[in-house]
Design an enzyme around this catalytic site. Structure first.
Site, PDB file in Angstrom:
ATOM      1  N   GLY A  11     -11.150  21.376   2.929  1.00 39.59           N
ATOM      2  CA  GLY A  11     -10.391  21.680   2.204  1.00 39.59           C
ATOM      3  C   GLY A  11      -9.296  20.583   2.965  1.00 39.59           C
ATOM      4  N   ARG A  75     -15.881  16.393   0.197  1.00 41.08           N
ATOM      5  CA  ARG A  75     -17.418  17.589   0.704  1.00 41.08           C
ATOM      6  C   ARG A  75     -18.603  17.648   0.373  1.00 41.08           C
ATOM      7  NH1 ARG A  75     -12.914  22.094  -1.173  1.00 41.08           N
ATOM      8  NH2 ARG A  75     -13.293  23.366   0.353  1.00 41.08           N
ATOM      9  N   CYS A  76     -19.332  16.531   1.388  1.00 38.40           N
ATOM     10  CA  CYS A  76     -19.968  15.735   1.241  1.00 38.40           C
ATOM     11  C   CYS A  76     -21.703  15.984   1.680  1.00 38.40           C
ATOM     12  CB  CYS A  76     -19.962  14.130   2.285  1.00 38.40           C
ATOM     13  SG  CYS A  76     -21.272  13.162   2.985  1.00 38.40           S
ATOM     14  N   GLY A 107     -18.049  25.126   8.711  1.00 37.56           N
ATOM     15  CA  GLY A 107     -18.873  23.677   8.285  1.00 37.56           C
ATOM     16  C   GLY A 107     -18.714  21.744   8.595  1.00 37.56           C
ATOM     17  N   SER A 151      -8.230  24.059   8.988  1.00 38.46           N
ATOM     18  CA  SER A 151      -8.119  24.488   8.249  1.00 38.46           C
ATOM     19  C   SER A 151      -6.803  25.906   7.935  1.00 38.46           C
ATOM     20  CB  SER A 151      -9.457  26.106   8.447  1.00 38.46           C
ATOM     21  OG  SER A 151      -9.555  26.554   7.178  1.00 38.46           O
ATOM     22  N   ASP A 153      -6.999  28.965   6.446  1.00 33.56           N
ATOM     23  CA  ASP A 153      -7.768  29.568   6.687  1.00 33.56           C
ATOM     24  C   ASP A 153      -7.603  31.266   7.440  1.00 33.56           C
ATOM     25  OD1 ASP A 153      -8.740  30.129   4.427  1.00 33.56           O
ATOM     26  OD2 ASP A 153     -10.671  28.935   4.683  1.00 33.56           O
TER      27      ASP A 153
HETATM   28  O1  F6P Z   1     -11.087  26.494   3.022  1.00 29.49           O
HETATM   29  C1  F6P Z   1      -9.614  26.467   2.585  1.00 29.49           C
HETATM   30  C2  F6P Z   1      -9.905  27.126   0.869  1.00 29.49           C
HETATM   31  O2  F6P Z   1      -8.399  26.743   0.686  1.00 29.49           O
HETATM   32  C3  F6P Z   1     -10.006  28.681   1.209  1.00 29.49           C
HETATM   33  O3  F6P Z   1      -9.396  29.246   1.503  1.00 29.49           O
HETATM   34  C4  F6P Z   1     -10.264  28.616  -0.321  1.00 29.49           C
HETATM   35  O4  F6P Z   1     -11.222  29.639  -0.764  1.00 29.49           O
HETATM   36  C5  F6P Z   1     -11.444  27.162  -0.974  1.00 29.49           C
HETATM   37  O5  F6P Z   1     -10.088  26.303   0.329  1.00 29.49           O
HETATM   38  C6  F6P Z   1     -10.999  26.598  -1.730  1.00 29.49           C
HETATM   39  O6  F6P Z   1     -11.555  25.956  -2.047  1.00 29.49           O
HETATM   40  P1  F6P Z   1     -11.537  24.330  -3.170  1.00 29.49           P
HETATM   41  O7  F6P Z   1     -10.483  23.346  -3.321  1.00 29.49           O
HETATM   42  O8  F6P Z   1     -13.037  23.660  -3.191  1.00 29.49           O
HETATM   43  O9  F6P Z   1     -11.274  25.290  -4.614  1.00 29.49           O
END
Ligand code: F6P
Length: 368
Positions: A11, A75-76, A107, A151, A153
């Protein structure tokens, strides 16, 4: 002098562009060649100058303060399988890359470490199949890898802050400030859902920074009944003191002590049914990930990008791949796999309801 590639993966997070900026310019400043791998691991597997592109000093001009990642991320799936990694190895050798700096979540960083540990067998396979020359085989015996955590998070062990987390937090707090005005006007309750996967950092910090009435985080769950009673008692007390608005922040990964997901809708229903509050749910979603990086992320990303280049230049084949972290306001190097291992153990401890262990692990530097 090495040929250093930088890649963003997983992400996106505000500050990733500043990492790319710092890596490219530091690499060139140190007399190395700089490359950008476009679209994360997908770009490594596809290869060619379109995906593994040499970067000049001016190619990163002006990007430091931009949000997202201009070199793309993905995401590969194919990189997860060995044939994908063999192809990535071949593409890197064709481009002359011998050091890779990856900015992404756990990851993505695990993938990077796997590539490095498999590297000797990957190049051997390529040589044995005549896909690279003996000369290339000898020249590329060593691949140096370095990780920077990008990230929102803030869920990686051994570092106090990940690139992007403070920008997302700022965005959340701004949104709650906006909600405050309308909540106050209508004397309403708002349940605000924030991101963070299995980590409650964004929800906890946003709760503190906006003086929310109640928060839900995965790391400190109560039983289904307890949270309802506790939340209602606290909200009712605040209301009895004359507060016109109610803000409850729910981490998207919030759970009960028996590991059931707590949804924002459920929280809303309790506020409506038990306290008769006019309640709305606001899911902030990807707004949290967008926009320009805050000053903290620009500085963190810049300092870590510089350190990552120094780290790949310092590494020899016996040095474990480093992760560039932040500890007590200092930029530090930690073993990448140690950080990933602790981060996974935190998630496992939560999955088995061992919340105290999870909290202790999150603060630890090493694991048995
Ligand atoms: O890891 C970052 C994040 O934004 C998380 O907080 C969230 O759960 C996820 O990615 C959302 O992923 P995507 O952008 O694939 O919907």
């Amino acid at each position: 002098k090495r040929n250093i590639a930088v890649m963003t993966s997983g992400g996106d997070a505000p500050g990733m562009n500043a990492v790319v900026y710092a890596v490219v310019r530091t690499a060139i400043f140190k007399g190395c060649k700089a490359f950008a791998v476009k679209e994360g691991y997908e770009g490594l597997v596809r290869g060619g100058p379109q995906y593994i592109t040499e970067m000049e000093w001016q190619d990163v001009r002006g990007i430091l303060s931009e949000g997202g990642t201009n070199i793309g991320t993905a995401r590969c799936m194919s990189f997860r399988e060995r044939p994908g990694r063999v192809q990535a190895c071949k593409n890197m050798i064709d481009a002359g890359i011998d050091a890779l700096i990856v900015c992404g979540g756990d990851g993505s960083l695990t993938g990077a470490d796997k590539l490095r540990s498999e590297w000797p067998s990957l190049i051997k396979e390529l040589r044995d199949n005549n896909q690279i020359t003996e000369e290339q085989y000898i020249k590329h015996k060593q691949l140096n890898i370095c990780g920077i955590v990008g990230s929102i998070d803030n869920d990686m062990a051994t570092t106090d802050a990940t690139v992007g987390a403070y920008s997302a937090l700022a965005r959340i707090c701004k949104a709650v400030d906006y909600i405050d005005a309308t909540a106050n006007s209508h004397s309403r309750a708002f349940v605000v859902e924030v991101m963070g996967r299995n980590c409650g950092w964004l929800a906890l910090m946003a709760g503190i920074a906006t003086s929310a009435d109640y928060i839900f985080i995965p790391e400190k769950p109560s039983s289904s009944k307890d949270w309802q009673d506790q939340m209602c008692e606290i909200v009712a007390t605040h209301r009895a003191h004359g507060k016109r608005k109610t803000i409850v922040i729910v981490a998207e990964g919030a759970i009960t002590s028996d590991l059931k997901h707590i949804s924002s809708k459920e929280v809303k229903d309790v506020l409506v049914e038990r306290l008769n509050l006019d309640t709305r749910v606001t899911t902030l979603g990807h707004v949290q990930r967008g926009g320009t990086p805050v000053v903290f992320d620009r500085i963190l990303a810049s300092l870590q990008g510089v350190e990552a280049v120094k780290a790949v230049l310092d590494c020899d084949e016996n040095t474990p791949s480093p992760l560039i972290g932040l500890k007590e306001h200092k930029i530090v190097r930690r073993p990448l796999m140690e950080a990933v291992k602790i981060t996974k153990s935190v998630a496992d401890a939560i999955q088995t309801s061992d919340f105290e262990k999870a909290m202790a692990l999150r603060d630890s530097e090493f694991i048995e």
